[in-house]
Design a protein around this motif. Sequence first.
Motif, mmCIF file in Angstrom:
data_model
loop_
_atom_site.group_PDB
_atom_site.id
_atom_site.type_symbol
_atom_site.label_atom_id
_atom_site.label_comp_id
_atom_site.label_asym_id
_atom_site.label_seq_id
_atom_site.Cartn_x
_atom_site.Cartn_y
_atom_site.Cartn_z
ATOM 1 N N ARG A 1 -16.832 -12.417 31.057
ATOM 2 C CA ARG A 1 -16.093 -13.264 29.996
ATOM 3 C C ARG A 1 -16.952 -14.355 29.773
ATOM 4 O O ARG A 1 -17.217 -14.578 28.470
ATOM 5 C CB ARG A 1 -14.740 -13.176 30.214
ATOM 6 N N THR B 1 -15.717 -3.830 29.501
ATOM 7 C CA THR B 1 -16.752 -4.804 29.574
ATOM 8 C C THR B 1 -17.854 -4.484 30.286
ATOM 9 O O THR B 1 -19.007 -5.007 29.866
ATOM 10 C CB THR B 1 -16.072 -6.375 29.930
ATOM 11 N N SER C 1 -14.506 -9.755 24.800
ATOM 12 C CA SER C 1 -15.709 -9.744 25.496
ATOM 13 C C SER C 1 -15.639 -8.019 25.490
ATOM 14 O O SER C 1 -16.966 -7.708 25.691
ATOM 15 C CB SER C 1 -15.551 -10.113 26.844
ATOM 16 N N THR C 2 -14.637 -7.460 25.298
ATOM 17 C CA THR C 2 -14.599 -5.751 25.307
ATOM 18 C C THR C 2 -15.070 -5.245 24.222
ATOM 19 O O THR C 2 -15.593 -4.023 23.769
ATOM 20 C CB THR C 2 -13.363 -5.310 25.509
#
Length: 234
Positions: free
Chosen positions: A65, A97, A137-138
Motif C-alpha cells: 500500500r 493488490t 491500492s487495489t
Amino acid sequence: MEPTASEHAPTTSAKSRPAAASGRVLALLHTSPAHVPVFDALRDEEHPGLELRHLVVEELLARARVEGPDAVAGAVRAALDEAAAQGADAVLCTCSTIGGVAETAGAPVPVLRADRPMAAAAVAAGSRVVVLATLESTLEPTVALVEEEARRAGRPVQVRTLLVDGAWERFAAGDIEGCARKVAVAADAVTDADALVLAQGSMASAQDFTTTSVPVLSSPRPGLAAGAAAVRGR
C-alpha cells in the motif's frame, strides 16, 4: 534485502485436512487472517477432501500500500517458495493488490490469482464494468486484470472505479458486517453497469446485502474452484 516469508511469521490454518486423505494440497496466500474461515467454509461446502494450507502475511499488503506491489516481489516469492517446500501442489493468492506479483513470481508450483475468474465473469457479463474497492491500492491491479481478461476474450470493455469511503476502516476494526453494508450501499447506487466487481475478497459478504439487479461478483468462490482444479490437474 527482502525479508523472508518466515520473518513475517505466516500462520498455517489448524483446520487443514490430512494430506493422506486426499493427496491434494492447495496453499492460500492471504494478507488478512479474516480470509481463513471464509475459504475453509467454501472448501467444506464445495471441495471436501481438498487440503488447504493458509499462509497469512499481513506485512505484504501493508508494505504494498505504501511502496507499491513491486516492492514486495521478493517477499511474495519467498512465501510461495515456502508453500511449495511444505508440499503445496498449487498456491492461490487471495489478495488483489499483490495478485499480479504472485502470479508472475516464477514459483516452483502453479500460482493463481483468486480474482482472475471473477474478472473473466465480469467481461462475459457485458462491456460496462464497475470495480468497487475499499483500498485505493487495489483499484489499479483489478482494472488491469479486467482489461487483460477482455483482451483475452476479444471483447470491448469500459472499466470505471469506485472507492467505498470508510469501509476499509470498519473491516480493519473487525466490523465485517459494517464494511459489507457500506459496500452494498455503494453497489446498489450504481445503475449504469453490466457487472459490479468487488475487488477484494474481504468485500464478498456485501453480496448478502445488495438489492441491485446488476450482477455483483466476488472472488472467493470462483477463485477457490480454480485453485481446486489446479491441484487436481497436478
